[in-house]
Design a protein around this motif. Sequence first.
Motif, PDB file in Angstrom:
ATOM      1  N   GLU A 153       0.957  -1.643  -0.110  1.00 38.84           N
ATOM      2  CA  GLU A 153      -0.309  -0.002  -0.179  1.00 38.84           C
ATOM      3  C   GLU A 153       0.745   1.170  -0.089  1.00 38.84           C
ATOM      4  OE1 GLU A 153      -2.642  -0.043  -0.440  1.00 38.84           O
ATOM      5  OE2 GLU A 153      -2.963  -2.309  -0.629  1.00 38.84           O
ATOM      6  N   THR A 154       1.925   1.250   0.781  1.00 40.92           N
ATOM      7  CA  THR A 154       2.759   2.512   0.374  1.00 40.92           C
ATOM      8  C   THR A 154       3.437   2.150  -0.386  1.00 40.92           C
ATOM      9  OG1 THR A 154       4.845   0.733   1.529  1.00 40.92           O
ATOM     10  CG2 THR A 154       3.307   3.031   2.818  1.00 40.92           C
ATOM     11  N   LEU A 157       0.688   4.199  -3.393  1.00 40.41           N
ATOM     12  CA  LEU A 157       0.311   5.243  -3.233  1.00 40.41           C
ATOM     13  C   LEU A 157       1.537   6.512  -3.579  1.00 40.41           C
ATOM     14  CD1 LEU A 157      -0.866   7.702  -1.817  1.00 40.41           C
ATOM     15  CD2 LEU A 157      -0.173   7.505   0.651  1.00 40.41           C
ATOM     16  N   CYS A 297      -3.264   3.919   5.505  1.00 39.76           N
ATOM     17  CA  CYS A 297      -2.631   4.238   3.504  1.00 39.76           C
ATOM     18  C   CYS A 297      -3.635   3.981   3.142  1.00 39.76           C
ATOM     19  CB  CYS A 297      -1.234   3.706   3.698  1.00 39.76           C
ATOM     20  SG  CYS A 297      -0.120   3.667   2.501  1.00 39.76           S
ATOM     21  N   TRP A 298      -3.683   3.009   2.052  1.00 38.37           N
ATOM     22  CA  TRP A 298      -5.128   2.875   2.047  1.00 38.37           C
ATOM     23  C   TRP A 298      -5.962   3.491   1.716  1.00 38.37           C
ATOM     24  CZ3 TRP A 298      -9.791  -0.594   2.334  1.00 38.37           C
ATOM     25  CH2 TRP A 298     -10.665  -0.452   1.283  1.00 38.37           C
ATOM     26  N   ALA A 301      -4.847   7.250   1.066  1.00 42.70           N
ATOM     27  CA  ALA A 301      -5.006   7.155  -1.054  1.00 42.70           C
ATOM     28  C   ALA A 301      -6.051   7.118  -1.415  1.00 42.70           C
ATOM     29  CB  ALA A 301      -3.771   5.965  -1.069  1.00 42.70           C
ATOM     30  N   PHE A 312      -8.667   5.031  -7.940  1.00 48.14           N
ATOM     31  CA  PHE A 312      -7.604   4.462  -7.370  1.00 48.14           C
ATOM     32  C   PHE A 312      -8.109   2.864  -6.399  1.00 48.14           C
ATOM     33  CE2 PHE A 312      -5.117   3.385  -3.749  1.00 48.14           C
ATOM     34  CZ  PHE A 312      -3.274   3.381  -3.873  1.00 48.14           C
TER      35      PHE A 312
END
Length: 436
Positions: A153-154, A157, A297-298, A301, A312
């Motif tokens: 996920e990082t 993003l 994070c998701w 994002a 996304f």
Amino acid sequence: MSGVNGPGRFDPYDPYGEDPDKNDKQNKQDKQEAVPRIPTPRASVEDTGGPLPDVPAPAAPLVLEHRVLKSLLGAWALAACSPEESAAVEEHLVDCGTCAEEALRLRDAVGLLHAEESLDLDPMLRSRVLEGCLNRRPARIPVPAWATPYDAETARLDALLQDFGDPEWHAPVRLRWYEGSEQVSRKTTVAGVIAHLTSVDGLIARALGLDDPLGPPALDDLGPAERTERYWRASYFPPTRASRPPWRDQTHAIIRTVSFAGEAAAGTGGGTGQLPVSYGDFALPLRDAMIDRAFECWVHAGDIADAVDYPFAAPSPRHLNRMIDLAARMLPDSLALRRRAGLAGPARELVTAGNPGRSLRLEVEGAGGGEWLIALDSPAAVGSAEREVAHVALDGVEFCRLAAGHVSPEEAAAGQLGDREAIRDVLSATAALSRM
């Protein structure tokens, strides 16, 4: 009215005009005998009266052998021939049926080479490439399974942020979460969201012995919201694109550290995955904290993508399942906290720890979904199918949006059956999992 200047007047400049002084037969004879005059060419005014230049004769076409023309068919299909070669090939195709069929097949093949594709990269491309590489050659130092969602996920993003210009970094974003039974929000920018992620990821960095973005000394009892506000206030200027490198460097350092540590013993808590990570008023083991950070994070994002009108996608089903599982395991504690605050119905059947109690069946549909039995009366109780009193079914992404505080319990599209109070309390406890 052609050929007439006025009543009874003949126009000498119209050889086909009618003469009122002659009869119709004579007019027809004059028309047949009249021959239009074709003027001879003359020099233009610009060339001072000199003769016109001779027009060059067209160049003679190339005369090539059959084998040479056949070898040019591929270049002709790709429009890579010179004009003379193209003319020679096209003239040859009129007479040679074999070459004409081959040229047609080559032109069709060229069309396949230029298929229309989106300029946007598939967000799962990185995962597929890494998976293919690791299947051929396993990583010497693998990332623990419980850290792979955070790694993925990082990276997703960071790929979204890569091509942002200054206008996108300053696009307004509204963070939303639940406090009690009310949805609250905080307005910031895309850069401010990245600064928020940096400050909260610092909780894991501190637990791993890495540098804290808040710098020393940082108080242990600061929660995510307090850390974010302090980090924002510490900036001399509003966050800009300069917030990206510290965040990405920190995520890389976290992944490297947990990968090198593996499952080696850490303190008195057993393996590295059991290392406690403090969130201020509660703590999570490192393996769950990494899933929690991947989830946030998701979610953020998605907030950023909405702010810049960019699609996304949700995480991969395997990673989404880990996020849903963590939320489901945290629901009994969230429900107990709301009950102590008077925001949920009282416990009806208290049981000793480890025994089955009244339960709600949570069915999450779609990719990454599953079923979980949620203990209703005590977080120490065990969910039991025999003691099931209610059943809730909803989509996986919708459940995550509820857990992120982006939709209210009333708005969550859910199939509901059984005890209405238990269903309302569990959906509200799900929204209460959200935070800044």
